[in-house]
Design a protein around this motif. Structure first.
Motif, short mmCIF file in Angstrom:
data_model
loop_
_atom_site.label_atom_id
_atom_site.label_comp_id
_atom_site.label_asym_id
_atom_site.label_seq_id
_atom_site.Cartn_x
_atom_site.Cartn_y
_atom_site.Cartn_z
N ALA A 87 44.31 -24.02 -20.29
CA ALA A 87 45.68 -24.25 -20.76
C ALA A 87 45.69 -25.21 -21.94
O ALA A 87 46.41 -25.00 -22.92
CB ALA A 87 46.54 -24.80 -19.63
N SER A 88 44.88 -26.24 -21.89
CA SER A 88 44.80 -27.22 -22.96
C SER A 88 44.30 -26.58 -24.25
O SER A 88 44.84 -26.84 -25.33
CB SER A 88 43.87 -28.37 -22.54
OG SER A 88 43.71 -29.31 -23.58
N LEU A 89 43.30 -25.75 -24.16
CA LEU A 89 42.75 -25.10 -25.35
C LEU A 89 43.76 -24.17 -26.02
O LEU A 89 43.71 -23.97 -27.23
CB LEU A 89 41.48 -24.31 -24.98
CG LEU A 89 40.25 -25.15 -24.66
CD1 LEU A 89 39.17 -24.27 -24.04
CD2 LEU A 89 39.74 -25.86 -25.89
N HIS B 216 44.78 -28.41 -30.87
CA HIS B 216 43.57 -28.37 -31.68
C HIS B 216 42.93 -29.75 -31.56
O HIS B 216 43.43 -30.72 -32.13
CB HIS B 216 43.89 -28.05 -33.14
CG HIS B 216 44.53 -26.72 -33.30
ND1 HIS B 216 43.85 -25.54 -33.07
CD2 HIS B 216 45.79 -26.36 -33.63
CE1 HIS B 216 44.66 -24.52 -33.27
NE2 HIS B 216 45.85 -24.99 -33.61
N ASP B 217 41.88 -29.83 -30.80
CA ASP B 217 41.22 -31.10 -30.54
C ASP B 217 39.75 -30.81 -30.27
O ASP B 217 39.33 -29.66 -30.23
CB ASP B 217 41.86 -31.79 -29.33
CG ASP B 217 41.85 -33.31 -29.45
OD1 ASP B 217 41.01 -33.84 -30.20
OD2 ASP B 217 42.68 -33.95 -28.80
N THR B 218 38.97 -31.86 -30.06
CA THR B 218 37.55 -31.65 -29.76
C THR B 218 37.39 -31.14 -28.33
O THR B 218 38.26 -31.39 -27.47
CB THR B 218 36.75 -32.96 -29.91
OG1 THR B 218 37.19 -33.88 -28.90
CG2 THR B 218 36.92 -33.56 -31.29
N GLU C 253 37.98 -34.12 -21.04
CA GLU C 253 38.52 -35.34 -20.44
C GLU C 253 39.91 -35.08 -19.86
O GLU C 253 40.22 -35.50 -18.75
CB GLU C 253 38.60 -36.45 -21.48
CG GLU C 253 37.27 -37.02 -21.88
CD GLU C 253 37.39 -38.01 -23.04
OE1 GLU C 253 38.52 -38.46 -23.34
OE2 GLU C 253 36.34 -38.33 -23.63
N TYR C 254 40.73 -34.40 -20.61
CA TYR C 254 42.09 -34.07 -20.17
C TYR C 254 42.04 -33.19 -18.91
O TYR C 254 42.78 -33.42 -17.96
CB TYR C 254 42.85 -33.36 -21.29
CG TYR C 254 44.19 -32.80 -20.84
CD1 TYR C 254 45.28 -33.63 -20.67
CD2 TYR C 254 44.33 -31.44 -20.59
CE1 TYR C 254 46.50 -33.12 -20.24
CE2 TYR C 254 45.54 -30.93 -20.16
CZ TYR C 254 46.62 -31.77 -20.00
OH TYR C 254 47.82 -31.27 -19.57
N ALA C 255 41.17 -32.20 -18.92
CA ALA C 255 41.08 -31.27 -17.79
C ALA C 255 40.73 -32.00 -16.50
O ALA C 255 41.33 -31.75 -15.46
CB ALA C 255 40.05 -30.18 -18.09
N TYR C 256 39.77 -32.93 -16.56
CA TYR C 256 39.39 -33.66 -15.35
C TYR C 256 40.45 -34.69 -14.98
O TYR C 256 40.65 -34.98 -13.79
CB TYR C 256 38.00 -34.28 -15.48
CG TYR C 256 36.94 -33.26 -15.17
CD1 TYR C 256 36.68 -32.90 -13.86
CD2 TYR C 256 36.24 -32.62 -16.18
CE1 TYR C 256 35.73 -31.94 -13.55
CE2 TYR C 256 35.30 -31.65 -15.89
CZ TYR C 256 35.04 -31.32 -14.57
OH TYR C 256 34.11 -30.35 -14.27
N MET C 257 41.19 -35.21 -15.95
CA MET C 257 42.30 -36.10 -15.65
C MET C 257 43.37 -35.33 -14.86
O MET C 257 43.90 -35.83 -13.86
CB MET C 257 42.90 -36.66 -16.94
CG MET C 257 44.03 -37.63 -16.72
SD MET C 257 44.72 -38.24 -18.27
CE MET C 257 45.59 -36.77 -18.83
#
Length: 70
Positions: free
Chosen positions: A39-41, A45-47, A53-57
């Motif tokens: 979902a984040s991807l 647009h980020d590394t 990091e966001y996914a595990y958060m």
């Protein structure tokens, strides 16, 4: 395998005794993180590291909420 909170297997496979190897699969935490990262991807647009990091958060927050009983 070291078991951490959320470390239970998402899709455990049990040895059937028919010669098939036992495979523990992925943890529930990893499974949630995979979907959060997808979902984040799609939205940013980020590394890749920041997405991970966001996914595990997100996964940790979901597991914490589940464990709180709310």
């Amino acid at each position: 395998m070291t078991v951490i909170r959320g470390g239970e297997m998402a899709f455990p496979l049990h040895n059937t005794g028919h010669g098939a190897p036992y495979d523990e699969g992925m943890t529930l935490r990893d499974y949630i993180a995979v979907h959060a990262m997808q979902a984040s991807l799609m939205r940013q647009h980020d590394t890749v590291g920041r997405h991970a990091e966001y996914a595990y958060m997100v996964a940790d927050a979901m597991l914490k909420h589940r464990d709180s009983g709310e």
